[in-house]
Design an enzyme around this catalytic site. Structure first.
Site, PDB file in Angstrom:
ATOM      1  N   ASP A 112      33.231 124.250  35.578  1.00  0.00           N
ATOM      2  CA  ASP A 112      32.925 124.956  36.818  1.00  0.00           C
ATOM      3  C   ASP A 112      34.094 124.689  37.749  1.00  0.00           C
ATOM      4  O   ASP A 112      34.293 123.560  38.192  1.00  0.00           O
ATOM      5  CB  ASP A 112      31.614 124.434  37.420  1.00  0.00           C
ATOM      6  CG  ASP A 112      31.137 125.269  38.602  1.00  0.00           C
ATOM      7  OD1 ASP A 112      31.991 125.872  39.301  1.00  0.00           O
ATOM      8  OD2 ASP A 112      29.921 125.309  38.830  1.00  0.00           O
TER       9      ASP A 112
ATOM     10  N   ILE B  68      32.343 119.677  42.045  1.00  0.00           N
ATOM     11  CA  ILE B  68      31.120 119.145  42.657  1.00  0.00           C
ATOM     12  C   ILE B  68      30.752 120.027  43.853  1.00  0.00           C
ATOM     13  O   ILE B  68      31.500 120.125  44.813  1.00  0.00           O
ATOM     14  CB  ILE B  68      31.312 117.683  43.127  1.00  0.00           C
ATOM     15  CG1 ILE B  68      31.705 116.787  41.949  1.00  0.00           C
ATOM     16  CG2 ILE B  68      30.034 117.175  43.788  1.00  0.00           C
ATOM     17  CD1 ILE B  68      32.041 115.357  42.347  1.00  0.00           C
ATOM     18  N   HIS B  69      29.595 120.663  43.762  1.00  0.00           N
ATOM     19  CA  HIS B  69      29.108 121.506  44.857  1.00  0.00           C
ATOM     20  C   HIS B  69      27.584 121.426  44.836  1.00  0.00           C
ATOM     21  O   HIS B  69      27.010 120.675  44.058  1.00  0.00           O
ATOM     22  CB  HIS B  69      29.615 122.947  44.708  1.00  0.00           C
ATOM     23  CG  HIS B  69      29.247 123.570  43.412  1.00  0.00           C
ATOM     24  ND1 HIS B  69      28.070 124.265  43.235  1.00  0.00           N
ATOM     25  CD2 HIS B  69      29.853 123.573  42.216  1.00  0.00           C
ATOM     26  CE1 HIS B  69      27.999 124.683  41.981  1.00  0.00           C
ATOM     27  NE2 HIS B  69      29.065 124.273  41.340  1.00  0.00           N
ATOM     28  N   GLY B  70      26.920 122.179  45.671  1.00  0.00           N
ATOM     29  CA  GLY B  70      25.476 122.079  45.843  1.00  0.00           C
ATOM     30  C   GLY B  70      24.663 122.067  44.561  1.00  0.00           C
ATOM     31  O   GLY B  70      23.802 121.213  44.367  1.00  0.00           O
TER      32      GLY B  70
ATOM     33  N   ALA C 285      25.428 118.899  42.593  1.00  0.00           N
ATOM     34  CA  ALA C 285      24.962 117.718  43.312  1.00  0.00           C
ATOM     35  C   ALA C 285      23.449 117.598  43.306  1.00  0.00           C
ATOM     36  O   ALA C 285      22.926 116.501  43.362  1.00  0.00           O
ATOM     37  CB  ALA C 285      25.490 117.734  44.742  1.00  0.00           C
TER      38      ALA C 285
END
Length: 165
Positions: free
Chosen positions: A11, A15-17, A20
């Site tokens: 991706d 690290i994103h919503g 996470a």
């Protein structure tokens, strides 16, 4: 072997919503390892990615070579880990370094010049397709899902149907 790889995900947002929250809960991980030669050299991105990890989950940004070394050591023995990549070539390099992966999840690969849209959130060029074909030949499942609740779509079947292979 040492670490317990719960998810290997490509991706380019890293690290994103979704990572996470949904994926970390689904996989029960204790650590996120961003494996990227490019990002490992970028101090600002490394700092921002470490800050983006959810509470209680450690994160590190490492090069492909460092990941191979860590995998073959006891450094993260019994640690539940999520691996994040920006492209399939780095996954291929890990597999060539005798890192064992059963499956790869693809969450997003943005469109840039020279890439062709496969889905509305995945664009590939010839090098990407070649790397994915290599990984599939190694017996690695390659599936597309943004979040755990989505239905799995198998990349190689989609590429064959769309005449990408």
């Amino acid at each position: 072997m040492g670490m317990d790889i719960r998810l290997a995900r490509i991706d380019d947002r890293l690290i994103h919503g979704q990572v996470a929250t949904a994926w970390s809960k689904e996989t029960g991980i204790s650590r996120i390892l961003v494996v990227s030669d490019e990002v490992a050299k970028d101090q600002l991105r490394k700092f921002l990615l470490k800050e983006a990890a959810p509470p209680g989950i450690k994160s590190n940004v490492i090069s492909v070579h460092q990941m191979i070394d860590i995998y073959h050591s006891d450094l993260l023995k019994n640690e539940k880990v999520m691996l994040l990549f920006t492209n399939p070539q780095e996954v291929e390099a890990l597999v060539n370094g005798d890192v064992s992966l059963r499956s790869i999840n693809i969450g997003g690969m943005r469109f840039t010049e020279g890439k062709h849209m496969v889905t509305n959130f995945i664009s590939l060029d010839e090098e990407d397709v070649r790397a994915f074909a290599y990984l599939a030949d190694q017996g690695i499942e390659i599936e597309i899902r943004k979040v755990p609740a989505n239905r799995k779509v198998y990349l190689m079947e989609l590429l064959e149907k769309e005449k990408f292979c």
